[in-house]
Design an enzyme around this catalytic site. Structure first.
Site, PDB file in Angstrom:
ATOM      1  N   GLY A  10      16.433 -12.416 -10.850  1.00  0.00           N
ATOM      2  CA  GLY A  10      15.988 -11.346  -9.948  1.00  0.00           C
ATOM      3  C   GLY A  10      16.597  -9.999 -10.308  1.00  0.00           C
ATOM      4  O   GLY A  10      17.005  -9.241  -9.428  1.00  0.00           O
ATOM      5  N   ALA A  11      16.603  -9.701 -11.623  1.00  0.00           N
ATOM      6  CA  ALA A  11      17.284  -8.465 -12.054  1.00  0.00           C
ATOM      7  C   ALA A  11      16.318  -7.299 -12.238  1.00  0.00           C
ATOM      8  O   ALA A  11      16.647  -6.337 -12.912  1.00  0.00           O
ATOM      9  CB  ALA A  11      18.064  -8.732 -13.336  1.00  0.00           C
ATOM     10  N   ASN A  12      15.145  -7.392 -11.629  1.00  0.00           N
ATOM     11  CA  ASN A  12      14.214  -6.262 -11.765  1.00  0.00           C
ATOM     12  C   ASN A  12      14.375  -5.239 -10.644  1.00  0.00           C
ATOM     13  O   ASN A  12      13.682  -4.220 -10.633  1.00  0.00           O
ATOM     14  CB  ASN A  12      12.758  -6.740 -11.844  1.00  0.00           C
ATOM     15  CG  ASN A  12      12.331  -7.520 -10.626  1.00  0.00           C
ATOM     16  OD1 ASN A  12      12.706  -8.672 -10.488  1.00  0.00           O
ATOM     17  ND2 ASN A  12      11.577  -6.902  -9.735  1.00  0.00           N
ATOM     18  N   GLY A  14      17.248  -3.711  -7.216  1.00  0.00           N
ATOM     19  CA  GLY A  14      18.472  -3.805  -6.413  1.00  0.00           C
ATOM     20  C   GLY A  14      19.744  -4.124  -7.185  1.00  0.00           C
ATOM     21  O   GLY A  14      19.998  -3.588  -8.269  1.00  0.00           O
ATOM     22  N   ILE A  15      20.533  -5.019  -6.600  1.00  0.00           N
ATOM     23  CA  ILE A  15      21.860  -5.337  -7.150  1.00  0.00           C
ATOM     24  C   ILE A  15      21.742  -5.992  -8.532  1.00  0.00           C
ATOM     25  O   ILE A  15      22.517  -5.694  -9.440  1.00  0.00           O
ATOM     26  CB  ILE A  15      22.633  -6.280  -6.186  1.00  0.00           C
ATOM     27  CG1 ILE A  15      22.639  -5.720  -4.750  1.00  0.00           C
ATOM     28  CG2 ILE A  15      24.062  -6.488  -6.671  1.00  0.00           C
ATOM     29  CD1 ILE A  15      23.024  -6.744  -3.686  1.00  0.00           C
ATOM     30  N   GLY A  16      20.755  -6.865  -8.682  1.00  0.00           N
ATOM     31  CA  GLY A  16      20.578  -7.575  -9.955  1.00  0.00           C
ATOM     32  C   GLY A  16      20.316  -6.611 -11.095  1.00  0.00           C
ATOM     33  O   GLY A  16      20.852  -6.773 -12.202  1.00  0.00           O
ATOM     34  N   SER A 142      25.835 -14.041   1.782  1.00  0.00           N
ATOM     35  CA  SER A 142      25.660 -12.839   2.590  1.00  0.00           C
ATOM     36  C   SER A 142      26.718 -12.719   3.686  1.00  0.00           C
ATOM     37  O   SER A 142      27.047 -13.695   4.365  1.00  0.00           O
ATOM     38  CB  SER A 142      24.281 -12.890   3.243  1.00  0.00           C
ATOM     39  OG  SER A 142      24.177 -11.862   4.186  1.00  0.00           O
ATOM     40  N   TYR A 171      16.588 -17.939   5.702  1.00  0.00           N
ATOM     41  CA  TYR A 171      17.420 -17.191   4.741  1.00  0.00           C
ATOM     42  C   TYR A 171      18.897 -17.584   4.883  1.00  0.00           C
ATOM     43  O   TYR A 171      19.555 -17.943   3.905  1.00  0.00           O
ATOM     44  CB  TYR A 171      17.232 -15.699   4.986  1.00  0.00           C
ATOM     45  CG  TYR A 171      18.124 -14.811   4.150  1.00  0.00           C
ATOM     46  CD1 TYR A 171      17.817 -14.547   2.813  1.00  0.00           C
ATOM     47  CD2 TYR A 171      19.264 -14.218   4.689  1.00  0.00           C
ATOM     48  CE1 TYR A 171      18.637 -13.726   2.041  1.00  0.00           C
ATOM     49  CE2 TYR A 171      20.080 -13.393   3.924  1.00  0.00           C
ATOM     50  CZ  TYR A 171      19.765 -13.149   2.601  1.00  0.00           C
ATOM     51  OH  TYR A 171      20.571 -12.339   1.844  1.00  0.00           O
TER      52      TYR A 171
HETATM   53  N1  NAP Z   1      20.710  -5.968   0.326  1.00  0.00           N
HETATM   54  C1  NAP Z   1      21.506  -6.528   1.215  1.00  0.00           C
HETATM   55  O1  NAP Z   1      21.886  -5.908   2.219  1.00  0.00           O
HETATM   56  C2  NAP Z   1      21.992  -7.933   1.003  1.00  0.00           C
HETATM   57  C3  NAP Z   1      22.849  -8.491   1.973  1.00  0.00           C
HETATM   58  C4  NAP Z   1      23.319  -9.781   1.787  1.00  0.00           C
HETATM   59  C5  NAP Z   1      22.959 -10.501   0.655  1.00  0.00           C
HETATM   60  N2  NAP Z   1      22.124  -9.942  -0.267  1.00  0.00           N
HETATM   61  C6  NAP Z   1      21.765 -10.749  -1.460  1.00  0.00           C
HETATM   62  O2  NAP Z   1      21.930  -9.976  -2.644  1.00  0.00           O
HETATM   63  C7  NAP Z   1      20.997 -10.451  -3.641  1.00  0.00           C
HETATM   64  C8  NAP Z   1      20.230  -9.270  -4.220  1.00  0.00           C
HETATM   65  O3  NAP Z   1      19.528  -8.627  -3.186  1.00  0.00           O
HETATM   66  P1  NAP Z   1      18.993  -7.126  -3.275  1.00  0.00           P
HETATM   67  O4  NAP Z   1      19.499  -6.398  -2.103  1.00  0.00           O
HETATM   68  O5  NAP Z   1      19.252  -6.576  -4.612  1.00  0.00           O
HETATM   69  O6  NAP Z   1      17.428  -7.373  -3.013  1.00  0.00           O
HETATM   70  P2  NAP Z   1      16.130  -7.155  -3.878  1.00  0.00           P
HETATM   71  O7  NAP Z   1      16.128  -5.790  -4.481  1.00  0.00           O
HETATM   72  O8  NAP Z   1      15.001  -7.555  -2.996  1.00  0.00           O
HETATM   73  O9  NAP Z   1      16.270  -8.204  -5.079  1.00  0.00           O
HETATM   74  C9  NAP Z   1      15.895  -9.532  -4.981  1.00  0.00           C
HETATM   75  C10 NAP Z   1      15.394  -9.972  -6.341  1.00  0.00           C
HETATM   76  O10 NAP Z   1      15.056 -11.371  -6.279  1.00  0.00           O
HETATM   77  C11 NAP Z   1      13.814 -11.549  -6.915  1.00  0.00           C
HETATM   78  N3  NAP Z   1      13.102 -12.727  -6.476  1.00  0.00           N
HETATM   79  C12 NAP Z   1      12.613 -13.009  -5.243  1.00  0.00           C
HETATM   80  N4  NAP Z   1      11.960 -14.181  -5.272  1.00  0.00           N
HETATM   81  C13 NAP Z   1      12.035 -14.653  -6.547  1.00  0.00           C
HETATM   82  C14 NAP Z   1      11.552 -15.815  -7.211  1.00  0.00           C
HETATM   83  N5  NAP Z   1      10.811 -16.729  -6.557  1.00  0.00           N
HETATM   84  N6  NAP Z   1      11.826 -15.982  -8.510  1.00  0.00           N
HETATM   85  C15 NAP Z   1      12.545 -15.063  -9.190  1.00  0.00           C
HETATM   86  N7  NAP Z   1      13.019 -13.928  -8.624  1.00  0.00           N
HETATM   87  C16 NAP Z   1      12.760 -13.737  -7.316  1.00  0.00           C
HETATM   88  C17 NAP Z   1      13.034 -10.274  -6.581  1.00  0.00           C
HETATM   89  O11 NAP Z   1      11.930 -10.142  -7.473  1.00  0.00           O
HETATM   90  P3  NAP Z   1      10.521  -9.456  -7.032  1.00  0.00           P
HETATM   91  O12 NAP Z   1      10.633  -8.010  -7.394  1.00  0.00           O
HETATM   92  O13 NAP Z   1       9.529 -10.181  -7.875  1.00  0.00           O
HETATM   93  O14 NAP Z   1      10.359  -9.665  -5.567  1.00  0.00           O
HETATM   94  C18 NAP Z   1      14.118  -9.224  -6.780  1.00  0.00           C
HETATM   95  O15 NAP Z   1      14.218  -8.895  -8.138  1.00  0.00           O
HETATM   96  C19 NAP Z   1      20.130 -11.489  -2.958  1.00  0.00           C
HETATM   97  O16 NAP Z   1      20.626 -12.788  -3.230  1.00  0.00           O
HETATM   98  C20 NAP Z   1      20.315 -11.171  -1.480  1.00  0.00           C
HETATM   99  O17 NAP Z   1      20.092 -12.293  -0.641  1.00  0.00           O
HETATM  100  C21 NAP Z   1      21.626  -8.676  -0.129  1.00  0.00           C
END
Ligand code: NAP
Length: 287
Positions: A10-12, A14-16, A142, A171
């Site tokens: 999921g590195a496309n 946010g954090i990834g 989280s 979730y």
């Molecule tokens: N942001 C917060 O406040 C927060 C808080 C607590 C925990 N987290 C955790 O931090 C991590 C990163 O989150 P983020 O905030 O950076 O969110 P994000 O930008 O939504 O990133 C999530 C990534 O996961 C990918 N993904 C979703 N479903 C997938 C699948 N079936 N197969 C492969 N990739 C998939 C998404 O790809 P698509 O572009 O294709 O959807 C996107 O690249 C996650 O594990 C999240 O639960 C975030």
């Protein structure tokens, strides 16, 4: 390949994505594992540019599907002699989703994407992680779990077949399961050179345009939340620290916050019989 290899799911976005930039800057060959070719390709170019590195590649992986996870692992196992870092960053938390969704393979998407297939992928790549001088696995949970102290993994119905679906519960169930998997795996790998630690991600800014149909009210809520949130780049620094810091050799089975400090998870998640039950349930999907 001379460089160390790091896979980030999921590195496309946010954090990834920020973590991919940081790991490439650290001199790693980075594989961004994304489900969508178009979004992945766009991100790949951004990451290469930001990191000033050509050693970043896109590999397709849809973690909601066992078949895609197997194909991805097959490809990695064929092409690389070792994997140094595996970061389980991808997850779904789609606040617009009101009903459970089941894949063509018949399984519920949140449970598979956020928990079952990350576990399966880990086991499929374990020999390559063991082949590294010091393999590191990062799982991602989280801080929001603090607000759900009594939430347990529903062993009878993790996929919401006979209970009302709630994205929040789906979730957080998956995120608690990831913490418990971390403890389980750290014990299992005690005698190896592979470590596994879990990141307790705090509130991090999200790109709200990525969420489909959400109400104006929810957009407003997110905007307010965003003011109290750190940037993806800041949070990614914890991933990078855990993936690269030489002082962490041998540190395993720990839960780290955004300040790189170890924190505790709740009593339920540390209970060995609960961990055993969840891992039995999870491994049932892999038979
Ligand atoms: N942001 C917060 O406040 C927060 C808080 C607590 C925990 N987290 C955790 O931090 C991590 C990163 O989150 P983020 O905030 O950076 O969110 P994000 O930008 O939504 O990133 C999530 C990534 O996961 C990918 N993904 C979703 N479903 C997938 C699948 N079936 N197969 C492969 N990739 C998939 C998404 O790809 P698509 O572009 O294709 O959807 C996107 O690249 C996650 O594990 C999240 O639960 C975030």
């Amino acid at each position: 390949m001379d460089k160390k290899i790091c896979i980030i799911t999921g590195a496309n976005s946010g954090i990834g994505k920020q973590s991919a930039v940081q790991m490439a800057k650290e001199g790693y060959y980075v594989v961004i594992a994304c489900r969508n070719k178009e979004r992945g390709t766009l991100a790949l170019e951004d990451i290469k540019r930001a990191a000033n590195s050509q050693d970043v590649e896109l590999a397709l992986l849809d973690l909601s599907l066992i078949s895609s996870t197997k194909n991805f692992a097959l490809d990695i196992n064929e092409r690389f002699e070792k994997v140094d870092v595996l970061i389980h960053n991808a997850a779904i938390f789609d606040i617009a989703q009101k009903e459970a969704k089941y894949t063509d393979e018949g399984y519920e998407t949140v449970w598979m994407t956020n928990h079952v297939n990350p576990v399966a992928l880990t086991y499929m790549l374990l020999d390559k992680l063991k082949a590294s001088e010091q393999g590191r696995i990062l799982t991602v949970s989280s801080k929001g779990l603090l607000a759900k102290p009594f939430l347990k993994i529903d062993l009878e119905d993790p996929e919401f077949r006979n209970r009302k679906f709630s994205m929040t519960n789906a979730y957080y169930q998956s995120k608690r399961a990831q913490v418990m998997f971390t403890y389980h795996l750290a014990k299992e790998l005690e005698a190896t050179n592979v470590t596994v630690n879990c990141v307790r991600v705090t509130a991090v800014q999200v790109d709200i345009s990525r969420h489909g149909d959400i109400s104006d009210f929810m957009k407003w809520v997110y905007k307010q939340k965003s003011k109290q949130s750190i940037t993806p780049e800041q949070m990614a620094k914890t991933y990078t620290y855990l993936a690269t810091d030489p002082n962490l050799v041998g540190v395993t089975g720990q839960y780290f916050d955004e300040k790189n400090q170890t924190v505790e998870s709740n009593k339920y998640s540390k209970d060995q019989s609960n961990i055993h039950a969840i891992m039995e349930l999870t491994k049932g999907y892999m038979d």
